[in-house]
Design a protein around this motif. Structure first.
Motif, PDB file in Angstrom:
ATOM      1  N   LEU A 287      -3.894  -2.439  -2.728  1.00  0.00           N
ATOM      2  CA  LEU A 287      -3.526  -3.708  -2.449  1.00  0.00           C
ATOM      3  C   LEU A 287      -3.240  -4.800  -1.521  1.00  0.00           C
ATOM      4  O   LEU A 287      -3.652  -6.176  -1.963  1.00  0.00           O
ATOM      5  CB  LEU A 287      -2.829  -4.457  -3.609  1.00  0.00           C
ATOM      6  CG  LEU A 287      -2.472  -3.358  -5.366  1.00  0.00           C
ATOM      7  CD1 LEU A 287      -1.220  -3.472  -6.099  1.00  0.00           C
ATOM      8  CD2 LEU A 287      -3.709  -3.966  -5.835  1.00  0.00           C
ATOM      9  N   ALA A 288      -2.274  -3.588  -0.501  1.00  0.00           N
ATOM     10  CA  ALA A 288      -2.316  -4.583   0.782  1.00  0.00           C
ATOM     11  C   ALA A 288      -3.302  -4.966   1.587  1.00  0.00           C
ATOM     12  O   ALA A 288      -3.645  -5.925   2.860  1.00  0.00           O
ATOM     13  CB  ALA A 288      -0.728  -3.573   1.394  1.00  0.00           C
ATOM     14  N   LEU A 289      -4.242  -3.963   1.735  1.00  0.00           N
ATOM     15  CA  LEU A 289      -6.035  -4.210   2.549  1.00  0.00           C
ATOM     16  C   LEU A 289      -5.901  -5.538   2.033  1.00  0.00           C
ATOM     17  O   LEU A 289      -6.515  -6.110   2.416  1.00  0.00           O
ATOM     18  CB  LEU A 289      -6.450  -3.030   2.350  1.00  0.00           C
ATOM     19  CG  LEU A 289      -5.863  -1.767   2.893  1.00  0.00           C
ATOM     20  CD1 LEU A 289      -6.980  -0.218   2.890  1.00  0.00           C
ATOM     21  CD2 LEU A 289      -5.402  -2.122   4.403  1.00  0.00           C
ATOM     22  N   ARG A 290      -6.145  -5.823   0.272  1.00  0.00           N
ATOM     23  CA  ARG A 290      -7.276  -6.617  -0.304  1.00  0.00           C
ATOM     24  C   ARG A 290      -6.155  -8.028  -0.156  1.00  0.00           C
ATOM     25  O   ARG A 290      -7.333  -9.141   0.721  1.00  0.00           O
ATOM     26  CB  ARG A 290      -7.272  -5.932  -1.668  1.00  0.00           C
ATOM     27  CG  ARG A 290      -7.507  -7.797  -2.081  1.00  0.00           C
ATOM     28  CD  ARG A 290      -8.336  -7.484  -3.542  1.00  0.00           C
ATOM     29  NE  ARG A 290      -8.524  -8.441  -4.521  1.00  0.00           N
ATOM     30  CZ  ARG A 290      -9.945  -8.356  -4.320  1.00  0.00           C
ATOM     31  NH1 ARG A 290     -11.416  -7.954  -3.573  1.00  0.00           N
ATOM     32  NH2 ARG A 290     -10.412 -10.017  -4.884  1.00  0.00           N
ATOM     33  N   GLN A 291      -4.841  -8.167  -0.104  1.00  0.00           N
ATOM     34  CA  GLN A 291      -3.704  -9.146   0.738  1.00  0.00           C
ATOM     35  C   GLN A 291      -4.353  -9.449   1.184  1.00  0.00           C
ATOM     36  O   GLN A 291      -4.715 -10.528   1.553  1.00  0.00           O
ATOM     37  CB  GLN A 291      -2.655  -8.704   0.777  1.00  0.00           C
ATOM     38  CG  GLN A 291      -1.893  -9.717   0.516  1.00  0.00           C
ATOM     39  CD  GLN A 291       0.066  -9.617   0.389  1.00  0.00           C
ATOM     40  OE1 GLN A 291      -0.048  -8.538   1.085  1.00  0.00           O
ATOM     41  NE2 GLN A 291       0.387  -9.881  -0.251  1.00  0.00           N
ATOM     42  N   LEU A 292      -4.447  -8.645   3.155  1.00  0.00           N
ATOM     43  CA  LEU A 292      -4.539  -9.181   4.492  1.00  0.00           C
ATOM     44  C   LEU A 292      -6.215  -9.707   3.960  1.00  0.00           C
ATOM     45  O   LEU A 292      -6.731 -10.823   5.264  1.00  0.00           O
ATOM     46  CB  LEU A 292      -4.675  -7.278   4.926  1.00  0.00           C
ATOM     47  CG  LEU A 292      -3.292  -7.356   6.035  1.00  0.00           C
ATOM     48  CD1 LEU A 292      -3.735  -5.970   6.184  1.00  0.00           C
ATOM     49  CD2 LEU A 292      -2.671  -7.734   5.975  1.00  0.00           C
ATOM     50  N   TRP A 293      -6.983  -9.554   3.437  1.00  0.00           N
ATOM     51  CA  TRP A 293      -8.524 -10.209   3.852  1.00  0.00           C
ATOM     52  C   TRP A 293      -7.584 -11.164   2.950  1.00  0.00           C
ATOM     53  O   TRP A 293      -8.197 -12.458   3.624  1.00  0.00           O
ATOM     54  CB  TRP A 293      -9.689  -9.524   2.512  1.00  0.00           C
ATOM     55  CG  TRP A 293     -10.417 -10.265   2.235  1.00  0.00           C
ATOM     56  CD1 TRP A 293     -11.611 -10.142   3.188  1.00  0.00           C
ATOM     57  CD2 TRP A 293     -11.034 -11.038   1.142  1.00  0.00           C
ATOM     58  NE1 TRP A 293     -12.448 -11.256   2.333  1.00  0.00           N
ATOM     59  CE2 TRP A 293     -12.289 -11.189   1.705  1.00  0.00           C
ATOM     60  CE3 TRP A 293     -10.087 -10.516  -0.252  1.00  0.00           C
ATOM     61  CZ2 TRP A 293     -13.064 -11.850   0.036  1.00  0.00           C
ATOM     62  CZ3 TRP A 293     -11.117 -10.899  -1.009  1.00  0.00           C
ATOM     63  CH2 TRP A 293     -12.459 -11.563  -1.022  1.00  0.00           C
ATOM     64  N   GLN A 294      -7.456 -10.984   1.943  1.00  0.00           N
ATOM     65  CA  GLN A 294      -7.574 -12.749   1.230  1.00  0.00           C
ATOM     66  C   GLN A 294      -6.362 -13.828   2.142  1.00  0.00           C
ATOM     67  O   GLN A 294      -6.156 -14.998   2.074  1.00  0.00           O
ATOM     68  CB  GLN A 294      -6.394 -12.575   0.160  1.00  0.00           C
ATOM     69  CG  GLN A 294      -7.868 -12.199  -1.019  1.00  0.00           C
ATOM     70  CD  GLN A 294      -6.613 -11.813  -2.586  1.00  0.00           C
ATOM     71  OE1 GLN A 294      -5.754 -11.349  -2.569  1.00  0.00           O
ATOM     72  NE2 GLN A 294      -7.163 -11.696  -3.666  1.00  0.00           N
ATOM     73  N   MET A 295      -5.770 -13.110   2.856  1.00  0.00           N
ATOM     74  CA  MET A 295      -4.540 -13.752   3.443  1.00  0.00           C
ATOM     75  C   MET A 295      -5.444 -14.736   5.021  1.00  0.00           C
ATOM     76  O   MET A 295      -4.514 -14.942   5.418  1.00  0.00           O
ATOM     77  CB  MET A 295      -3.741 -13.388   4.484  1.00  0.00           C
ATOM     78  CG  MET A 295      -2.070 -12.604   3.078  1.00  0.00           C
ATOM     79  SD  MET A 295      -1.329 -14.777   2.228  1.00  0.00           S
ATOM     80  CE  MET A 295       0.209 -13.831   3.393  1.00  0.00           C
ATOM     81  N   ASN A 296      -6.430 -13.720   5.589  1.00  0.00           N
ATOM     82  CA  ASN A 296      -6.976 -14.210   6.183  1.00  0.00           C
ATOM     83  C   ASN A 296      -8.073 -15.040   6.076  1.00  0.00           C
ATOM     84  O   ASN A 296      -9.437 -15.450   6.491  1.00  0.00           O
ATOM     85  CB  ASN A 296      -8.110 -12.510   7.390  1.00  0.00           C
ATOM     86  CG  ASN A 296      -8.558 -12.822   8.917  1.00  0.00           C
ATOM     87  OD1 ASN A 296      -9.775 -13.032   8.279  1.00  0.00           O
ATOM     88  ND2 ASN A 296      -8.225 -13.781   9.601  1.00  0.00           N
ATOM     89  N   GLY A 297      -7.870 -15.545   4.770  1.00  0.00           N
ATOM     90  CA  GLY A 297      -9.003 -16.623   4.393  1.00  0.00           C
ATOM     91  C   GLY A 297     -10.329 -15.703   3.641  1.00  0.00           C
ATOM     92  O   GLY A 297     -11.127 -17.116   3.512  1.00  0.00           O
ATOM     93  N   CYS A 298     -10.144 -14.985   3.500  1.00  0.00           N
ATOM     94  CA  CYS A 298     -11.591 -13.982   2.756  1.00  0.00           C
ATOM     95  C   CYS A 298     -13.338 -14.392   3.339  1.00  0.00           C
ATOM     96  O   CYS A 298     -13.196 -15.085   2.875  1.00  0.00           O
ATOM     97  CB  CYS A 298     -11.920 -14.769   1.505  1.00  0.00           C
ATOM     98  SG  CYS A 298     -10.335 -14.567   0.079  1.00  0.00           S
TER      99      CYS A 298
END
Length: 261
Positions: free
Chosen positions: A105-116
């Motif tokens: 979940l945290a790694l997916r959040q990183l991707w989203q926080m980077n603008g996907c």
């Protein structure tokens, strides 16, 4: 300096503020990059108005350029949410992560926080530092961000962090988290296997085949991520499963399951 393509958009306003702040301080992009601890390219993309920097990066630049942190965060959050069809994944901070599901979940959040960023962009970013951290293919990046695969090594973790433009000074924190999760999963796997009377690899492989999957690596435990391929001719996709899920009746090809849904 190239003009900002959409200066009135939230992303454009954020880029304008970052540019103006750096200019007011009399700093060059290399100087800001050095103070932040990142590459010049990352600073250029943050100021371009085309790519959205991570919130951590925007904050770091704001500190160096003495900008209003609350203003920068407000612009970033508006830019990150504008036009996005999905909400940012809720995840624990690295220091509180206890298992592979929470890490995913945290790694997916990183991707989203980077603008996907796109898979092509993630692969390109990782390739630029392949000598330091190894490669990250488009397919691997997709499986990690979609939580179909757990991170299998520290180098793979670092390559994914590079692809999400996480500041390198935070890599050690994510490495500690990954090691903690691996140790916890190993302890749970040992306990589970002991209760099952030393489950044999042959038994596990047979059960997985009955579930319509072909093992692509040796069996290492009921809760250790296991690379498999779907046996269906219409699929044949590679994914990662846990034998414990197969036993619980929750396993199978996740890709086929999504298509059916």
């Amino acid at each position: 300096m190239a003009p900002i393509p959409h200066p009135n958009s939230w992303k454009g306003q954020l880029a304008s503020e970052l540019r103006a702040g750096r200019s007011a301080r009399g700093l060059t992009r290399p100087q800001v990059a050095g103070k932040v601890g990142t590459s010049v390219g990352t600073i250029q993309r943050a100021e371009s108005g085309r790519d959205l920097p991570t919130l951590q990066m925007a904050h770091a630049i704001a500190v160096v350029c003495r900008l209003n942190g609350e203003r920068i965060e407000s612009l970033w959050r508006k830019a990150s949410q504008y036009g996005r069809k999905q909400h940012v994944t809720r995840a624990r901070p690295p220091s509180q992560i206890l298992n592979s599901a929470e890490l995913g979940l945290a790694l997916r959040q990183l991707w989203q926080m980077n603008g996907c960023p796109s898979l092509d962009e993630m692969e390109r970013r990782a390739k630029a530092r392949i000598r330091e951290f190894g490669s990250l293919s488009r397919s691997t990046a997709w499986r990690i961000r979609e939580r179909d695969q757990s991170v299998t090594s520290k180098h793979q973790l670092f390559a994914y962090l590079v692809a999400c433009e996480v500041p390198e000074k935070r890599f050690h924190l994510w490495a500690e988290t990954w090691h903690r999760v691996q140790q916890a999963e190993s302890r749970r796997d040992t306990t589970s296997d002991a209760r099952q009377g030393r489950l044999t690899a042959a038994e596990a492989e047979q059960r997985v085949r009955e579930a319509g999957l072909v093992p692509l690596e040796r069996f290492r435990g009921s809760r250790v991520p296991w690379t498999v391929r779907c046996r269906r001719r219409s699929c044949r996709k590679v994914s990662r499963i846990r034998y414990a899920d197969i036993i619980a009746g929750e396993g199978g090809c996740a890709i086929c399951a999504r298509r059916a849904a």
